[in-house]
Design a protein around this motif. Sequence first.
Motif, PDB file in Angstrom:
ATOM      1  N   ASP A 129    -107.688  44.120 -94.989  1.00 12.66           N
ATOM      2  CA  ASP A 129    -106.744  45.779 -94.823  1.00 12.66           C
ATOM      3  C   ASP A 129    -107.225  46.923 -94.569  1.00 12.66           C
ATOM      4  N   GLN A 130    -107.885  46.834 -95.582  1.00  7.86           N
ATOM      5  CA  GLN A 130    -108.591  48.126 -95.435  1.00  7.86           C
ATOM      6  C   GLN A 130    -110.508  48.425 -94.663  1.00  7.86           C
ATOM      7  N   LEU A 131    -110.526  47.379 -94.333  1.00  6.52           N
ATOM      8  CA  LEU A 131    -110.962  47.273 -93.067  1.00  6.52           C
ATOM      9  C   LEU A 131    -110.983  46.810 -91.957  1.00  6.52           C
ATOM     10  N   LEU A 132    -109.829  47.039 -91.493  1.00  8.21           N
ATOM     11  CA  LEU A 132    -108.976  46.882 -90.183  1.00  8.21           C
ATOM     12  C   LEU A 132    -108.432  48.672 -89.794  1.00  8.21           C
ATOM     13  N   LEU A 133    -109.134  49.423 -88.679  1.00 14.86           N
ATOM     14  CA  LEU A 133    -108.900  50.099 -88.083  1.00 14.86           C
ATOM     15  C   LEU A 133    -107.175  50.471 -87.828  1.00 14.86           C
ATOM     16  N   GLU A 134    -106.705  51.183 -88.056  1.00 19.21           N
ATOM     17  CA  GLU A 134    -105.184  51.569 -87.508  1.00 19.21           C
ATOM     18  C   GLU A 134    -104.854  50.914 -86.400  1.00 19.21           C
ATOM     19  N   GLY A 135    -103.769  50.622 -86.265  1.00 21.67           N
ATOM     20  CA  GLY A 135    -103.613  50.144 -84.168  1.00 21.67           C
ATOM     21  C   GLY A 135    -104.815  49.178 -83.953  1.00 21.67           C
ATOM     22  N   GLY A 136    -105.434  48.782 -85.288  1.00 20.00           N
ATOM     23  CA  GLY A 136    -106.652  47.218 -84.913  1.00 20.00           C
ATOM     24  C   GLY A 136    -105.683  45.899 -84.980  1.00 20.00           C
ATOM     25  N   LYS A 137    -106.618  44.880 -84.515  1.00 17.87           N
ATOM     26  CA  LYS A 137    -104.987  43.696 -84.763  1.00 17.87           C
ATOM     27  C   LYS A 137    -106.019  42.267 -85.634  1.00 17.87           C
ATOM     28  N   TRP A 138    -105.113  41.402 -86.124  1.00 16.43           N
ATOM     29  CA  TRP A 138    -105.525  40.326 -86.832  1.00 16.43           C
ATOM     30  C   TRP A 138    -105.328  39.156 -86.314  1.00 16.43           C
ATOM     31  N   LEU A 139    -106.000  39.058 -85.430  1.00 13.39           N
ATOM     32  CA  LEU A 139    -105.553  37.008 -85.289  1.00 13.39           C
ATOM     33  C   LEU A 139    -105.777  36.073 -86.547  1.00 13.39           C
ATOM     34  N   PHE A 140    -104.580  35.406 -86.887  1.00 17.32           N
ATOM     35  CA  PHE A 140    -104.628  34.814 -88.055  1.00 17.32           C
ATOM     36  C   PHE A 140    -104.273  34.080 -87.716  1.00 17.32           C
ATOM     37  N   VAL A 141    -104.909  32.812 -87.761  1.00 16.05           N
ATOM     38  CA  VAL A 141    -103.741  31.106 -87.652  1.00 16.05           C
ATOM     39  C   VAL A 141    -104.700  30.448 -88.835  1.00 16.05           C
ATOM     40  N   ASP A 142    -103.416  29.579 -88.970  1.00 16.18           N
ATOM     41  CA  ASP A 142    -103.520  28.739 -90.544  1.00 16.18           C
ATOM     42  C   ASP A 142    -102.375  27.281 -90.417  1.00 16.18           C
ATOM     43  N   PHE A 143    -102.640  26.851 -91.298  1.00 13.48           N
ATOM     44  CA  PHE A 143    -101.319  26.122 -91.300  1.00 13.48           C
ATOM     45  C   PHE A 143    -100.258  26.630 -91.734  1.00 13.48           C
ATOM     46  N   TYR A 144     -99.176  25.474 -91.532  1.00 16.09           N
ATOM     47  CA  TYR A 144     -97.499  25.936 -91.250  1.00 16.09           C
ATOM     48  C   TYR A 144     -96.722  25.396 -91.971  1.00 16.09           C
ATOM     49  N   ILE A 145     -96.065  25.634 -92.580  1.00 14.34           N
ATOM     50  CA  ILE A 145     -94.822  24.829 -93.059  1.00 14.34           C
ATOM     51  C   ILE A 145     -93.496  25.374 -92.683  1.00 14.34           C
ATOM     52  N   ASP A 146     -92.292  25.498 -92.515  1.00 14.95           N
ATOM     53  CA  ASP A 146     -91.209  25.939 -92.287  1.00 14.95           C
ATOM     54  C   ASP A 146     -90.361  25.502 -93.164  1.00 14.95           C
ATOM     55  N   LYS A 147     -89.971  26.839 -94.353  1.00 13.52           N
ATOM     56  CA  LYS A 147     -88.899  26.036 -95.497  1.00 13.52           C
ATOM     57  C   LYS A 147     -87.985  26.066 -94.384  1.00 13.52           C
ATOM     58  N   LYS A 148     -87.414  26.142 -93.967  1.00 11.69           N
ATOM     59  CA  LYS A 148     -86.250  26.190 -93.323  1.00 11.69           C
ATOM     60  C   LYS A 148     -86.007  24.487 -92.471  1.00 11.69           C
ATOM     61  N   ILE A 149     -86.316  23.933 -92.303  1.00 12.57           N
ATOM     62  CA  ILE A 149     -86.514  23.002 -92.027  1.00 12.57           C
ATOM     63  C   ILE A 149     -87.440  21.626 -93.133  1.00 12.57           C
ATOM     64  N   ASN A 150     -86.573  20.466 -93.253  1.00 12.53           N
ATOM     65  CA  ASN A 150     -87.496  19.356 -94.004  1.00 12.53           C
ATOM     66  C   ASN A 150     -89.419  19.513 -93.916  1.00 12.53           C
ATOM     67  N   GLY A 151     -89.886  18.480 -93.291  1.00 16.33           N
ATOM     68  CA  GLY A 151     -90.884  18.777 -93.068  1.00 16.33           C
ATOM     69  C   GLY A 151     -91.841  17.474 -93.958  1.00 16.33           C
ATOM     70  N   ILE A 152     -90.816  16.931 -93.730  1.00 16.31           N
ATOM     71  CA  ILE A 152     -92.434  15.825 -94.953  1.00 16.31           C
ATOM     72  C   ILE A 152     -93.096  15.461 -94.452  1.00 16.31           C
ATOM     73  N   TRP A 153     -93.130  14.908 -93.892  1.00 15.32           N
ATOM     74  CA  TRP A 153     -95.039  14.532 -93.090  1.00 15.32           C
ATOM     75  C   TRP A 153     -96.033  15.394 -92.538  1.00 15.32           C
ATOM     76  N   GLN A 154     -95.405  16.758 -92.643  1.00 16.23           N
ATOM     77  CA  GLN A 154     -96.506  17.889 -92.788  1.00 16.23           C
ATOM     78  C   GLN A 154     -96.344  18.535 -93.986  1.00 16.23           C
ATOM     79  N   LYS A 155     -96.362  18.471 -95.154  1.00 15.58           N
ATOM     80  CA  LYS A 155     -95.701  17.993 -96.643  1.00 15.58           C
ATOM     81  C   LYS A 155     -96.585  17.253 -96.970  1.00 15.58           C
ATOM     82  N   ILE A 156     -96.542  16.116 -96.693  1.00 11.33           N
ATOM     83  CA  ILE A 156     -97.570  14.676 -97.340  1.00 11.33           C
ATOM     84  C   ILE A 156     -99.025  14.977 -96.581  1.00 11.33           C
TER      85      ILE A 156
END
Length: 219
Positions: A129-156
Amino acid sequence: MTNNYDQVAGSYDMLSRLVFRNSIVHAQQVVLPFLNVPCRLLIVGGGTGWILEELAKIHPSGFVVTYVEISGKMIDLAKKRNAKQNPVSFIHTTIEDFESSEKFDVVMTPFLFDNFGNDKAAAVFAKLDQLLLEGGKWLFVDFYIDKKINGIWQKILLKSMYWFFKIVCRVEASKLPEMEALFRLGEYNVIHKSYHYRGFIQSVAYQKVKPAQPAFFQK
């Protein structure tokens, strides 16, 4: 050294495609259209560097890339990529040890934060965050598990991945950090969000609203 993928560098792309088909690639491709040139781009954890060739397809020149990667073998592979007229500075270090007086227009972190627990994720987030200019963009890609759903296979699947990479690469984490909260508290706006591999992978393009506030992230 923890979180070092030297042992799987040569087979990493093949393994990821074997499990996720093209989802790992596509999840990163979808955020690239949010890049404009000229652009000072910081990529952290870019792995084998195929993303450099994807950038060159969009703009054969105009990017100035700083490529931070903990794995020396991954860097060796990335250096063989054709980035066209986009200069790339390869930095072989951990993001925790990376230092730069330069500020960046865009930060890209493909599958970086899943290596960290919540405390280290917060510290790395604050540093980037310190290295990113104000107004700059952060492209974030990663694994994700939605806590609102059961998502058993994702958790396994996630648990199996952590088990494998903890043995082979000494990955320190055992669960995904709370990244949405960090971006929310850091006052980033979402300009794109999409999900891949039946919701197990998340791609988000954020825009930084305000200057970094270091004290805000201190415990």
